[in-house]
Design an enzyme around this catalytic site. Structure first.
Site, short mmCIF file in Angstrom:
data_model
loop_
_atom_site.label_atom_id
_atom_site.label_comp_id
_atom_site.label_asym_id
_atom_site.label_seq_id
_atom_site.Cartn_x
_atom_site.Cartn_y
_atom_site.Cartn_z
NE ARG A 1 -25.98 39.98 120.99
CZ ARG A 1 -25.54 40.72 119.76
NH1 ARG A 1 -24.36 40.21 119.37
NH2 ARG A 1 -26.09 41.83 119.25
CG ASP A 2 -23.09 43.83 120.65
OD1 ASP A 2 -22.01 43.01 120.32
OD2 ASP A 2 -23.52 44.67 120.12
CG HIS B 1 -26.45 47.75 117.46
ND1 HIS B 1 -26.97 47.00 118.54
CD2 HIS B 1 -25.15 47.51 117.43
CE1 HIS B 1 -25.80 46.19 119.06
NE2 HIS B 1 -24.88 46.72 118.35
CG HIS C 1 -20.50 49.18 118.03
ND1 HIS C 1 -19.61 48.00 118.73
CD2 HIS C 1 -21.73 48.50 117.82
CE1 HIS C 1 -20.58 47.00 118.62
NE2 HIS C 1 -21.80 47.17 118.20
CB CYS D 1 -18.51 42.00 116.03
SG CYS D 1 -18.90 40.56 114.96
#
Length: 313
Positions: free
Chosen positions: A23-24, A216, A218, A249
């Site tokens: 997904r991400d 989460h 990055h 994103c």
């Protein structure tokens, strides 16, 4: 469906990993990855020991074309009683789509810490995103699933800059009223630092206990692994990561890849913190998926020689 790790024993020597690559990891990629390759990525991740995995997001395909095949991916998911398949949803419509597949075990809701990013990402205010997340958790429970919530841009916003820790704490307390499985703190644009991570994870963990904290991160500015370490030391026991370090994103300018699953596993396992994942299998999957993507993936461990070397074993 696998049972999540909800322990908050700060002396624990294990963490639960959530694989977000399908997904991400893919949503911001220009290359259209086929449904078959997404399913193979999921299959290989499960073979490497992954037991919670974000299979897809149920969003408007015009906004995120990479997720247009969410239902097709779900239809092809391996039948596994020991795996939790997560569907990311931003609103009631997305939740209904995910539930209708009959293959999603858990709904992941997203609340955004600032109005600027909430409007860009979800077309609503920050407070509105909290209310919708509460509704999604309730919808999951009513459907016999579990629901969790993520606070996006918890460490900084691409439009408004700094985000107050008190704002994030207030959001966590509001989300906790819905009794989600867990609440995640997300560094959506990779601006967090270990000191702030330690403070925020600690304060949120203490405020919402016994609800677990997930994190989460990055790796936009190279602090991703340090932030994972700080979060685990502060009591986070669930960590998101993406195979190969892909991710970003579409609605957050400057958002780069997630922390790489291989790199997080190497760091934690070397430090004596079990993840339950097979590093060699993850590295092999990295190399296969690099061929699918037509480029070298950002993860560092797959680029390095194996350690300890086979000759030393």
């Amino acid at each position: 469906m696998a049972e999540p790790n909800s322990s908050y024993d700060l002396c624990t020597n294990s963490v639960e990993m959530v694989e977000v690559g399908p997904r991400d990891g893919l949503q911001n990629e220009a290359l259209a990855v086929s449904t078959a390759d997404k399913l193979e990525l999921i299959r290989r991740s499960l073979a490497a020991g992954v037991r919670r995995i974000e299979a897809a997001s149920f969003v408007n395909p015009r906004a995120v074309p990479q997720m247009a095949d969410a239902e097709a991916v779900c239809a092809g998911l391996p039948e596994r009683g020991d795996v939790t398949y997560i569907g990311l949803v931003l609103n009631r419509r997305g939740a209904e789509r995910a539930i209708a597949t009959g293959r999603i075990d858990q709904l992941g809701a997203v609340a955004v810490a600032t109005d600027g990013f909430a409007m860009a990402n979800q077309g609503q205010t920050s407070d509105g995103s909290v209310e919708v997340s509460q509704e999604i958790v309730a919808l999951a429970r009513a459907a016999g699933l579990t629901g969790q919530a993520t606070i996006s841009a918890a460490f900084g916003c691409p439009f408004e800059g700094e985000v107050g820790e008190d704002r994030v704490l207030a959001m966590a307390l509001a989300l906790a009223k819905a009794d989600p499985l867990e609440i995640a703190l997300a560094d959506t644009i990779g601006v967090g630092d270990p000191g702030r991570v330690q403070r925020l994870v600690t304060s949120v963990r203490e405020a919402i206990a016994p609800i677990p904290v997930r994190v989460h991160f990055h790796n936009t500015r190279g602090t991703g692994l340090a932030n994972v370490w700080a979060a685990v030391q502060a009591g986070a026991r669930v960590v998101d990561a993406s195979l190969g370090g892909l991710g970003g994103c579409p609605f957050a300018p400057g958002a780069a890849g997630n922390v790489a699953t291989e790199d997080v596993v190497y760091m934690l396992e070397r430090a004596g913190i079990a993840t339950g994942l097979d590093l060699a299998a993850l590295v092999e999957t990295n190399r296969w998926f690099a061929g699918v993507m037509g480029k070298e993936l950002p993860a560092m461990v797959a680029k390095a020689r194996a350690f300890p070397p086979a000759s030393a074993k």
